[in-house]
Design an enzyme around this catalytic site. Structure first.
Site, PDB file in Angstrom:
ATOM      1  CB  ALA A  81      -1.129   0.058   1.316  1.00  0.00           C
ATOM      2  CB  THR A 130      -4.508   2.085   8.552  1.00  0.00           C
ATOM      3  OG1 THR A 130      -4.310   3.194   9.254  1.00  0.00           O
ATOM      4  CG2 THR A 130      -5.336   2.571   7.533  1.00  0.00           C
ATOM      5  CG  ASP A 131      -5.347   3.174  14.059  1.00  0.00           C
ATOM      6  OD1 ASP A 131      -4.871   3.986  13.068  1.00  0.00           O
ATOM      7  OD2 ASP A 131      -4.884   3.663  15.009  1.00  0.00           O
ATOM      8  CD  GLU A 132      -3.943   7.058   9.298  1.00  0.00           C
ATOM      9  OE1 GLU A 132      -4.207   8.099   8.632  1.00  0.00           O
ATOM     10  OE2 GLU A 132      -2.593   6.772   9.465  1.00  0.00           O
ATOM     11  CE1 TYR A 157      -2.634   4.278   4.175  1.00  0.00           C
ATOM     12  CE2 TYR A 157      -2.922   5.577   6.024  1.00  0.00           C
ATOM     13  CZ  TYR A 157      -2.663   4.320   5.428  1.00  0.00           C
ATOM     14  OH  TYR A 157      -2.242   3.406   6.150  1.00  0.00           O
ATOM     15  CB  ALA A 159     -10.449   7.970   1.328  1.00  0.00           C
ATOM     16  CE  LYS A 161      -4.611  -0.106   3.992  1.00  0.00           C
ATOM     17  NZ  LYS A 161      -4.029  -1.345   3.194  1.00  0.00           N
ATOM     18  CG  ASN A 187       2.954  -1.161  12.936  1.00  0.00           C
ATOM     19  OD1 ASN A 187       3.276  -2.181  12.597  1.00  0.00           O
ATOM     20  ND2 ASN A 187       1.768  -0.903  12.953  1.00  0.00           N
ATOM     21  CE1 TYR A 214       4.158  17.959   9.860  1.00  0.00           C
ATOM     22  CE2 TYR A 214       2.757  16.443   9.738  1.00  0.00           C
ATOM     23  CZ  TYR A 214       3.807  17.007   9.210  1.00  0.00           C
ATOM     24  OH  TYR A 214       4.345  16.382   7.896  1.00  0.00           O
ATOM     25  CG  HIS A 291      -2.840  16.190  12.502  1.00  0.00           C
ATOM     26  ND1 HIS A 291      -1.850  16.818  12.699  1.00  0.00           N
ATOM     27  CD2 HIS A 291      -2.705  14.971  12.324  1.00  0.00           C
ATOM     28  CE1 HIS A 291      -1.016  16.048  13.262  1.00  0.00           C
ATOM     29  NE2 HIS A 291      -1.490  14.665  13.055  1.00  0.00           N
TER      30      HIS A 291
END
Length: 349
Positions: A81, A130-132, A157, A159, A161, A187, A214, A291
Site C-alpha cells: 500500500a 489501518t485504524d485511520e 490515504y 479513504a 484504505k 507502527n 505539527y 489532522h
C-alpha cells in the site's frame, strides 16, 4: 504452508516476512520496489531456502496471476500500500491506483486461483489495513476504536484504505472468498522508512536539524512495535475467523509532543550532544490539513479470540528503535537521498 506476502520489502511487510521465514513458512514476497521499499530489510533471510522474491506491481494483473500460479500459495497476506498521509495530500492518484485498484487486482487473482484449485476451506486472504479508516476520536481516553466503529476516513490515504477494506468484505460476501481483515495502530521500530515521525525525529536530531512537530503536538496516537504487529498478523492469518476483522493495537497512547520528548531523552542518554539537549531542536510547524486528533485501538477481540496481546512497551520499544538507528547508519543513510525524503510534504492544498 506457503504464504504470498504483498509489499514484503516495506516496513511492516518485511517484518512479517522475516518472522514467517524464521518460523519455517515458505514465503513468497511480491513487491514493486517503489520509493519506500528496501530489499536490504530482508538481507538476514534472503538466502534462506524457504524465501523467494518476485518483482510484481499490483497494478499489473497479469503479473500477479503469473506469480500466484507459479507459487501456489496457501494464504495471501496483502500489505502492499501507499501509506504516507502527507504524500496522499500532495498526490492522491497513486493511492487510488495502488490501494484500491491494486487491492481489486490481487483479490481477483486470489479468487481465480482459489476457484481453480477447488475452493479449499483452508485458503486465506488476509487484508492488512489501518485504524485511520475510522476517522478521529475525541480526547476522552475511555473512547476507542472497535471493530464495529463506523468508517469515517478523512484523508486520501485513509479513504483509499477504507475502500480496499470494503472490497475485501464484498469479495467474501459475494464470492465466498475466505478473507480475514486487520486494522492496526501506528507502527514503529527497525527498518522504518525515514519519512515518518519517529525516524524523522531520530535522524534530524542526530543531524542537528529542527525536529518538526505539527500544530501544538497534542495529536495522540497508539503506538505498536512492528515485531509485535508481525506476530499478530501471522496469528490472524492462521487462526482468525473467516469474514471477521481484528483490531491490533499497542496499548501505548502518546501525544506527538510527548513522543518526541521521549525520543530526545533516549538520545540524550545513548548519544549525548556536546552542548545542550536534543529537545532544544523541537520546532512547531503548520499543522497537517485535516489532522486527526486521536487514534486509539480497543484490541479486546484479538486478545479474547486469539490470545494475542502486545509484549513491547512504548518505553522499551523506543529504546530498541533508537539503538537500532544508531547502529545501522549504513541502512538509513542511502534512503535519505530518495525522492521526497527530508522534505515537508502534504502542503499542496
Amino acid at each position: 504452508m506457503r504464504i504470498l506476502v504483498t509489499g514484503g520489502a516495506g516496513f511492516i511487510g518485511s517484518a512479517v516476512v522475516r518472522l514467517a521465514v524464521s518460523r519455517g513458512y515458505d514465503v513468497v514476497n511480491l513487491d514493486a520496489l517503489t520509493y519506500a521499499a528496501c530489499l536490504e530489510n530482508l538481507a538476514s533471510i534472503e538466502d534462506q531456502p524457504n524465501y523467494s522474491f518476485e518483482k510484481v506491481d499490483l497494478r499489473q494483473r497479469n503479473a500477479i496471476d503469473e506469480a500466484v500460479e507459479k507459487h501456489k500459495p496457501d494464504a495471501i497476506m496483502h500489505l502492499a500500500a501507499e501509506s504516507h498521509v502527507d504524500r496522499s495530500i500532495d498526490g492522491p492518484e497513486d493511492f487510488i491506483d495502488t490501494n484500491i485498484k491494486g487491492t481489486y487486482n490481487i483479490l481477483e487473482a486470489a479468487r481465480s486461483y482459489w476457484e481453480r484449485i477447488g475452493r479449499p476451506d483452508g485458503f486465506r486472504f488476509h487484508h492488512i489495513s489501518t485504524d485511520e479508516v475510522f476517522g478521529s476520536l475525541p480526547m476522552d481516553k475511555s473512547v476507542k476504536f472497535t471493530e464495529e466503529t463506523p468508517y469515517d476516513p478523512r484523508s486520501p490515504y485513509s479513504a483509499s484504505k477504507a475502500a480496499s477494506d470494503h472490497l475485501v468484505r464484498a469479495w467474501n460476501a459475494t464470492y465466498g472468498l475466505p478473507v480475514v481483515l486487520s486494522n492496526c495502530s501506528n507502527n514503529y521500530g527497525p527498518y522504518h522508512f525515514p519519512e515518518k515521525l519517529i525516524p524523522v525525529t531520530i535522524l534530524n536530531a542526530l543531524a542537528g536539524k529542527p525536529l518538526p512537530i505539527y500544530g501544538d503536538g497534542s495529536n495522540i496516537r497508539d503506538w505498536l512495535y512492528v515485531e509485535d504487529h508481525a506476530d499478530a498478523l501471522i496469528e490472524v492469518m492462521k487462526n482468525g475467523q473467516v469474514g471477521r476483522s481484528y483490531n491490533i493495537g499497542g496499548n501505548n497512547e502518546a501525544s506527538n509532543l510527548d513522543l518526541v520528548n521521549a525520543l530526545c531523552a533516549i538520545l540524550d542518554e545513548l548519544h549525548p550532544k556536546s552542548i545542550g539537549n536534543y529537545a532544544d531542536q523541537i520546532t512547531f510547524v503548520a499543522d497537517r490539513p485535516g489532522h486527526d486528533a486521536r487514534y486509539a485501538i480497543d484490541a479486546t477481540r484479538i486478545q479474547d479470540e486469539l490470545g494475542w496481546e502486545p509484549t513491547v512497551t512504548l518505553e522499551e520499544g523506543l529504546h530498541k528503535t533508537v539503538r537500532w538507528y544508531l547502529d545501522n547508519e549504513t541502512w538509513w543513510r542511502p534512503l535519505q537521498q530518495r525522492e521526497g525524503v527530508g522534505k515537508r510534504l502534504g502542503t499542496k492544498v
